[in-house]
Design an enzyme around this catalytic site. Structure first.
Site, PDB file in Angstrom:
ATOM      1  N   TYR A  40       0.858  -1.183   0.000  1.00  0.00           N
ATOM      2  CA  TYR A  40       0.000   0.000   0.000  1.00  0.00           C
ATOM      3  C   TYR A  40       0.897   1.238   0.000  1.00  0.00           C
ATOM      4  CZ  TYR A  40      -4.261   2.683   0.711  1.00  0.00           C
ATOM      5  OH  TYR A  40      -5.299   3.562   0.550  1.00  0.00           O
ATOM      6  N   LYS A  95     -20.105 -20.932  -9.439  1.00  0.00           N
ATOM      7  CA  LYS A  95     -19.432 -20.804 -10.738  1.00  0.00           C
ATOM      8  C   LYS A  95     -17.973 -20.397 -10.530  1.00  0.00           C
ATOM      9  CE  LYS A  95     -20.332 -20.758 -15.284  1.00  0.00           C
ATOM     10  NZ  LYS A  95     -21.362 -21.418 -16.058  1.00  0.00           N
ATOM     11  N   ASN A 287     -31.944 -31.336 -16.989  1.00  0.00           N
ATOM     12  CA  ASN A 287     -31.273 -31.831 -15.786  1.00  0.00           C
ATOM     13  C   ASN A 287     -32.058 -31.402 -14.548  1.00  0.00           C
ATOM     14  OD1 ASN A 287     -29.199 -33.366 -14.803  1.00  0.00           O
ATOM     15  ND2 ASN A 287     -27.586 -31.883 -15.237  1.00  0.00           N
TER      16      ASN A 287
END
Length: 758
Positions: A40, A95, A287
């Protein structure tokens, strides 16, 4: 598993030990003030200034180049419909998990509370500088088409709506191969597509690019055949409207060569199937319930080529074969978009991979003698390790050749090696061993089933079809605990101490006595010992009334191992058994031996431990690369422990010259290829990724394995007992439910292997 139980377990999985499935982890050192000053202020100003000069430097100094946004507004989540952005978050996190474990791509999931197309596009465009790519997810049609089209045109990073293109790419690859196997012509096949959503439209467009003809395609939705004379068609449906005199799915199926199902379960009947042309191709991809049951379909038509979206049948059309690897290739060349050329490259790469000789590792995972290109293998399996280094290069090459790659790759061999290195962080070994266990279910005795965690493990083994549990313990306790946790399945419950088991105890006692009568056991003693659960359970395996045994949760390891070694014979040629732990680390799997049995093994013992551990590694479909570790390197110390390792290594080199084994070597050199190559270029381990560590004594091995588990959070399978003639495995005291389930899966696979070798 009951619906309420599934619901409870799913909620618990997402809530504990901390909410959610993904986290942000620093990639740089941060321990000191110096580190923080670089991370930083003031150090961070320097890369900021470089990026201000040229925004492309963000790929050099930030994580942008490996960061994908998974973005949804929650309007079409799975089969749940429009449930909103907040409710879509678990799916988007999921995902992200798949991106990471299959292709080592980092993900931020972004849930956008906006259904207006223009506003949604503006929001995504505004946050796009953060990312190297954008995966649109679970956005309803027809808005999804417009959103993707405009974002692709207006952004300079890859954008893909996976609901459209993922299924399209995978099914197109499978269809290409199926048509070849059926000896048909793509330009002549008659195709029926049932479903007209985003996936169906995208699939059909891609089939046209492969050679299908519009006049040979009939698309159906919930109202029947989409005809040109129907009112109020969307532009996407109008694209595939037909003027043929067909109105129902049943009519459309007559003489069709191909059925593509992207709709709902059980809409195709056997009669429809029988009306199709010779060698029909049926992709029932709804499905979890396909348009027609797989077993029913193949019983109806022997000439059928069948694919589904399910993992428990051949030819699974699974999006995970596509999106992780497509984005991997796109990111690695800094593609500005995912274009048609890249999608077609994925189709051809997947189709071609299915024609190549399948590695033994894949055959082992799926419990196949030999997978080969044909009716039941038209598309690669999701666990195929070649996907990571076959598909991304094809995508990258297509991006370069089509002019959308900003950083072309020149050294393709080096790129393949980099891709192979990325595949070590996915815990895939555990998934593989579970998958193999399910392929041939074995009877597994849980000797301490009257303990809550053991019963929970047995429940998971049953519900996940890893094995058939046999529960040993106090029957009334087990029944009460089963009720408490909702374990309603009927499974055998045996209490060795009860009168109900008199006959079995006597039979086991006599069999045991015959094997021990010249070793100080009387018949009375033998029968009395059968009241003890570990003796009783071991005899169940000995007498082939169970296939494997799991025990050790409630008692110290030595007290459990002792009766096991007394009852279970050693394998032929084995004088001493050993134990090994498989640790699933961020760098990949590591097998550590001997972790629990041999306190101070001799050189001869170490040779045998190395051989037995190597055989275990091969059972996982891997080639063993063995480092025999010490505090010294290649003779730098003349201590007793170092010298016995040197002696063992010399024997192996002399008698097994093709084995990749070396030592004695310090652990850091064994696990650091650069250090090893620099200091010890003569080592057999050079250029190899070490996956086995053999230790000079029990202290070193046991301490190391427990440090891995507690400090690094590595998943563990083990201790796996090596050298016994039966699949009997002893847990560490207080093992977790996950550890017990993993051990049960391994015990089942162990039993499968022994069955095959008979």
């Amino acid at each position: 598993m009951s619906d309420s139980r599934k619901r409870h377990e799913a909620l618990l999985y997402h809530a504990k030990p901390k909410p959610g499935k993904i986290e942000v982890v620093p990639t740089k050192k941060y321990a000191t003030q110096h580190d923080l000053a670089l991370a930083y202020s003031p150090g961070v100003a320097e890369p900021c200034l470089e990026i201000a000069k040229d925004k492309n430097n963000s790929y050099k100094y930030t994580s942008k180049g490996n960061l994908v946004a998974v973005i949804s507004n929650g309007t079409a989540v799975l089969g749940l419909g429009d449930i909103g952005p907040d409710a879509s978050k678990p799916v988007m996190e999921g995902k992200g998990v798949l991106f990471k474990i299959f292709a080592d791509i980092d993900v931020f999931d972004i849930e956008v509370n906006e259904t207006d197309v223009d506003k949604f596009i503006e929001i995504v465009k505004a946050i796009s500088p953060t990312f190297g790519g954008i995966n649109l997810e679970d956005i309803k049609a027809p808005e999804a088409f417009e959103i993707e089209r405009r974002l692709k045109a207006e952004l300079d990073i890859p954008v893909m709506h996976d609901d459209q293109h993922g299924t399209a790419i995978i099914s197109a690859a499978a269809l290409k191969n199926a048509i070849e196997i059926a000896n048909k012509d793509f330009s002549k096949v008659k195709i029926v597509v049932n479903g007209a959503g985003a996936a169906a439209i995208s699939c059909t467009r891609l089939y046209l690019r492969l050679g299908a003809k519009t006049e040979n395609i009939v698309m159906c939705d919930s109202k029947g055949v989409i005809r040109k004379d129907r009112d109020n068609l969307t532009s996407e449906k109008a694209e595939f409207a037909t003027s043929q005199d067909l109105h129902t799915l049943e009519e459309a199926m007559h003489n069709a060569d191909v059925f593509i199902g992207l709709s709902q379960g059980n809409v195709v009947t056997p009669e429809m199937l029988l009306s199709m042309a010779k060698n029909p191709i049926v992709f029932a991809m709804a499905n979890p319930v396909p348009e027609i049951n797989y077993d029913l379909a193949i019983a109806t038509r022997k000439d059928i080529i069948m694919a589904t979206g399910r993992s428990d049948h051949p030819n699974q059309v699974n999006n995970v074969l596509g999106f992780p690897f497509i984005f991997r290739g796109a990111l690695d060349v800094r593609a500005t978009k995912i274009n048609e050329e890249m999608k077609m490259a994925a189709v051809h790469a997947l189709a071609d991979l299915a024609k190549k000789s399948v590695p033994e590792q894949v055959n082992i995972v799926y419990d196949e003698v030999s997978l080969s290109f044909g009716k039941e293998y038209i598309i690669p399996k999701p666990f195929d390790p070649r996907l990571i280094y076959e598909i991304p290069p094809a995508i990258a090459k297509a991006a370069i050749e089509s002019g959308v790659a900003l950083e072309p790759i020149t050294d393709w061999e080096k790129y393949r090696e980099e891709l192979m290195e990325r595949s070590g962080s996915g815990r895939k070994e555990i998934r593989m061993i579970h998958n193999r266990a399910k392929s041939n279910i074995k009877r597994i005795v849980f000797a301490e089933a009257d303990y809550l965690d053991v019963l929970k493990a047995a429940q998971r083994v049953h519900d996940e079809k890893i094995g058939l549990p046999i529960l040993l313990g106090r029957k009334e306790v087990i029944l009460a605990l089963k009720e408490e946790i909702g374990f309603t399945a009927e499974v055998p419950i045996l209490d060795p101490k009860t009168d109900e088991e008199d006959d079995r105890r006597n039979r086991y006692g006599e069999a045991y006595w015959k094997s021990r009568q010249r070793k100080g056991r009387t018949l009375t003693e033998a029968k009395k010992l059968m009241r003890e659960r570990n003796y009783f359970a071991a005899m169940m395996v000995n007498e082939n009334e169970a296939d494997a045994l799991i025990t050790g949760y409630s008692r110290p390891y030595p007290s459990v191992v002792r009766p096991i070694l007394e009852l279970i014979e050693k394998d032929k040629g084995i004088s001493r058994v050993a134990a090994c732990n498989l640790m699933i680390t961020k760098q990949g799997p590591l097998f550590l031996a001997d972790t629990t049995i041999n306190i101070n093994p001799t050189a001869k013992d170490l040779i045998k431990i190395t051989q037995m551990t190597s055989n275990l590694v091969k059972m996982f479909g891997m080639k063993p690369n063995v480092a025999m570790v010490s505090f010294s390197n290649f003779g730098s110390s003349k201590s007793e422990s170092s010298q016995k390792i040197s002696e063992a290594v010399a024997y192996i080199h002399r008698n097994y010259p093709n084995a990749v084994v070396d030592g004695e070597i310090q652990a850091d050199f064994a696990l650091n290829p650069e250090m090893l190559a620099k200091e010890f270029p003569f080592s057999k381990l050079n250029g190899k990724k070490v996956n086995v560590l053999i230790f000079p004594n029990l202290e070193a091995a046991n301490i190391t394995y427990k440090l891995f588990k507690e400090v690094h959070g590595a998943d563990s399978i083990g201790p796996v007992i090596l050298g016994l003639s039966k699949p009997v495995h002893v847990l560490q005291l207080g093992a977790s439910v996950d550890e017990m389930v993993n051990m049960a899966a391994l015990a089942a696979v162990d039993a499968q292997q022994r069955e095959k070798s008979k």
